[in-house]
Motif scaffolding. Structure first.
Motif, PDB file in Angstrom:
ATOM      1  N   UNK A  97      47.366 140.151 -31.353  1.00 15.51           N
ATOM      2  CA  UNK A  97      48.261 138.944 -30.101  1.00 15.51           C
ATOM      3  C   UNK A  97      49.545 138.785 -30.546  1.00 15.51           C
ATOM      4  N   UNK A  98      49.305 137.841 -31.058  1.00 17.68           N
ATOM      5  CA  UNK A  98      51.132 137.447 -32.000  1.00 17.68           C
ATOM      6  C   UNK A  98      52.389 138.264 -32.766  1.00 17.68           C
ATOM      7  N   UNK A  99      51.126 139.286 -33.145  1.00 21.26           N
ATOM      8  CA  UNK A  99      51.669 140.784 -34.487  1.00 21.26           C
ATOM      9  C   UNK A  99      52.914 141.489 -32.579  1.00 21.26           C
ATOM     10  N   UNK A 100      51.934 141.611 -31.567  1.00 18.77           N
ATOM     11  CA  UNK A 100      51.956 142.605 -29.845  1.00 18.77           C
ATOM     12  C   UNK A 100      53.027 143.881 -30.586  1.00 18.77           C
ATOM     13  N   UNK A 101      52.486 144.523 -31.631  1.00 24.81           N
ATOM     14  CA  UNK A 101      52.359 146.023 -31.965  1.00 24.81           C
ATOM     15  C   UNK A 101      52.954 147.131 -30.483  1.00 24.81           C
ATOM     16  N   UNK A 102      52.736 148.551 -30.657  1.00 27.64           N
ATOM     17  CA  UNK A 102      52.565 149.053 -30.011  1.00 27.64           C
ATOM     18  C   UNK A 102      50.896 149.416 -29.663  1.00 27.64           C
ATOM     19  N   UNK A 103      49.785 148.721 -30.959  1.00 29.01           N
ATOM     20  CA  UNK A 103      48.665 148.900 -31.406  1.00 29.01           C
ATOM     21  C   UNK A 103      47.968 147.569 -30.761  1.00 29.01           C
TER      22      UNK A 103
END
Lengths: 486, 183
Positions: free
Chosen positions: A239-245
């Motif tokens: 969740x923290x990375x909040x990438x497109x995946x």
């Protein structure tokens, strides 16, 4: 910051309007197949049953033993800070809690043994989320009021921080056996597949500010605190990375863990029903005697140590040559050293919240033996024989107990059940527990041919204003049931 | 017709659920929440025996030290500081009239404020001074901008006399109680 506060408040108090562990309406409501899940030794009469996937058993429960959502958020014109002070801080104790439990049955199937018609086998999968947070009274007062003013000399108990939560998927298999006309026994084995687990349940320590030995004030902190988590860090990182995946990654992790790819555990349920006489039955069950071994994705956070400070101190002549002007930094460093906070990845065992039920039931108002004449199973159905009599009414009492981090919570229930043929059965309950003294529940089981639908709702009096409820619970589901060879 | 009672009960059940309602809730009240704890802490303690004072001679500065003090000017703290009181307590059992000066210095070492205490020799009572900051007191910015303290102790008397008191000392105690707006 505002958003953070909102999320915390809504999470804390919003949980109060969802679902509880006690399933007093379902317990011994043997017309409903899911009653096997709260007493593996319940009397069964059906030939087989199949729950309609995902909607065979949905249960939501929320409880707060202290403040309600309405107490704080009613649009009553009273200053919110005043409400928090008077209705939360001044009233709630460290044994008050906010809790929520939800269960969703994925699959449930039961069938009677072909060669052993006295045995009824059942198996399935269900997901369960259970979170309890005790009100951290002293920490809340410290945050709202501080250690100054009237709180000088007060010892703030750091052990007030006490919470536990988990999401698991449960694979289960149970056997229900009619041992004799009077006795039915049951047992169920469970394999727990954990999605995540966290607990901070063995904290101790205190923080006190008093008149100092030298200076005006001295503050002393002693702490031994730990937050154990398993399966949380990876989810947090995604969740923290909040990438497109993010969505895809979360789904992947979740899927893996519910299908035995996460931390695993094992548990057992036991239960019985025994007819003291043709009209009086006692029952009992113990559920979730089990544990989960948390060894994957474990991150534990610790805070332990002890120190006392009176501020910067200079003693002459001892410090006459100390020309260091970083005394403040040294003081901070000393405190940090004395109170180390660390991380470790040590595996740990988490125990499931053990639940115990017991009941006594008196049946009356004989309605003949017609209701289950088509059973075909010749077990607990109608049709003849002492144990097979059909009574329209049942009256009794139930006891429920659950092991919680701060001890055993109990609930006492009185109930009345009325059967209207096979098609409809109603059960009314009155329950007393720490959450409510006015908990009246109503359950209904509808049997329309092979289609079974049940709905059970607690604390009906609170439905006039759900936000003011200390306890709310709703269970419902659909099944297909057969009493004969169909 | 036979099923009518069932239908009535069923309908009643659904009506019950339909009747479930909740009074109007205003969750935006969270925005009005004020969290303003009062925090108390010891600040600075200074103690000197009479021999040390005498060793520096008459009419001399026997101690002067600048110490880093970021308690209030950390950004998080400075932004939330509302008001408070610093309390000073001084005991002087030496035979000398003494002066203690506590200067509040900014990042550049410039004095923002100072508290000056002149204490008579063999002071019979503890000198107590409460210095309020914030509304009705000194500007709170003094503390918010204080980066260090300079503490000076000056002997205003001779450098030979010895008090008849048991273990004569000059002692400065200080502590603070401040109100912060955390939300």
């Amino acid at each position: 910051m505002r958003m953070t506060f909102k999320i915390i408040w809504i999470a804390l108090l919003g949980s109060a309007s969802i679902f509880a562990q006690n399933k007093e309406l379902l317990y011994d409501f043997n017309e409903i197949p899911q009653s096997l899940m709260v007493n593996p030794g319940v009397k069964t009469s059906q030939k087989w049953h199949v729950g309609i996937p995902v909607v065979s058993g949905l249960a939501f429960q929320g409880a707060t033993s202290g403040v309600t959502v309405n107490d704080l958020f009613a649009n009553d014109g009273i200053d919110f800070t005043t409400k928090v002070q008077e209705r939360l801080l001044d009233v709630m104790g460290n044994k008050d809690d906010f809790s929520t439990t939800s269960q969703i049955e994925g699959i449930t199937i039961g069938f009677r043994g072909k060669n052993r018609p006295d045995d009824y086998y059942s198996f399935g999968i269900y997901g369960e989320t259970d979170i309890i947070t005790y009100w951290p009274k002293d920490l809340a007062i410290l945050a709202f009021e501080g250690n100054g003013g009237g709180n000088l000399g007060r010892s703030f108990d750091l052990g007030d921080l006490n919470l536990r939560g988990e999401m698991i998927n449960v694979f289960h298999f149970g056997i229900n056996r009619k041992v004799s006309n009077a006795l039915t026994l049951g047992a169920r084995a469970k394999l727990y597949s954990s999605v995540f687990q966290f607990q901070s349940i063995k904290n101790s320590g205190s923080f006190t500010t008093t008149a100092g030995q030298n200076n005006i004030y001295e503050s002393t902190i002693t702490a031994d605190m730990q937050l154990q988590t398993a399966g949380v860090r990876e989810i947090y990182d995604i969740i923290d990375e909040d990438t497109g995946t993010t969505q895809k990654d979360l789904t992947s992790v979740f899927t893996e863990r519910v299908l035995l790819g996460g931390n695993l555990g094992f548990g057992l349920d036991f239960g019985f029903s025994y007819d003291l006489n043709p009209q009086t039955t006692i029952t009992g069950s113990i559920l979730d005697l089990g544990f989960i071994n948390n060894s994957k994705d474990v991150w534990n956070y610790t805070f332990a140590g002890s120190t006392t400070t009176e501020g910067i101190s200079v003693f002459l002549p001892d410090d006459i040559d100390d020309v260091n002007n970083d005394l403040w930094e040294e003081l901070i460093d000393e405190i940090d050293t004395a109170l180390p906070h660390g991380e470790n990845q040590s595996s740990y065992i988490s125990w499931r919240p053990v639940k115990v039920y017991g009941s006594i039931k008196y049946d009356f108002g004989q309605g003949g033996g017609a209701v289950l004449d088509n059973c075909g199973c010749a077990v607990n159905g109608g049709g003849g024989g002492r144990a097979l009599d059909y009574y329209r009414n049942s009256l009794g009492g139930q006891l429920f107990m659950i092991k919680r981090p701060r001890g055993v919570q109990a609930a006492l229930t009185g109930f009345y059940q009325r059967r209207f043929g096979r098609a409809l059965s109603l059960k009314g309950t009155y329950t007393v527990d720490k959450y409510s003294l006015t908990n009246i529940g109503l359950g209904a089981n509808f049997q329309l041919g092979p289609v079974n639908f049940y709905v059970l709702a607690d604390n009906l009096l609170s439905y006039a204003n759900l936000a003011d409820s200390h306890y709310a619970s709703l269970q419902f589901g659909f099944n297909i049931i057969s009493w004969n060879g169909n | 017709m036979k099923r009518l009672p069932y239908c009535i009960i069923l309908l009643s059940g659904f009506l019950l659920f339909l009747a479930a309602c909740t009074e109007e809730q205003d969750f935006s009240q969270v925005d009005d929440l004020q969290v303003t704890p009062t925090l108390a802490s010891g600040l600075f303690y200074f103690e000197s025996d009479e021999a040390t004072i005498n060793s520096e001679g008459a009419l001399s500065v026997f101690y002067s030290q600048e110490v880093n003090f970021d308690a209030f000017n950390e950004q998080y703290v400075a932004e939330r500081l509302i008001e408070g009181v610093i309390t000073y307590e001084i005991d002087n059992t030496t035979s000398k009239e003494l002066r203690l000066i506590i200067e509040f210095l900014d990042d550049a070492g410039r004095p923002l404020d100072a508290e000056i205490f002149t204490i008579e020799a063999n002071s019979p009572e503890t000198v107590v001074r409460d210095v309020p900051y914030g509304p009705g007191g000194k500007p709170i910015d003094i503390l918010a901008n204080t980066s260090s303290l300079r503490v000076s102790a000056i002997n205003l008397s001779d450098g030979t006399s010895v008090s008849s008191a048991d273990d004569p000392k000059i002692i400065l105690r200080s502590g603070a109680q401040f109100v912060f707006r955390l939300k």
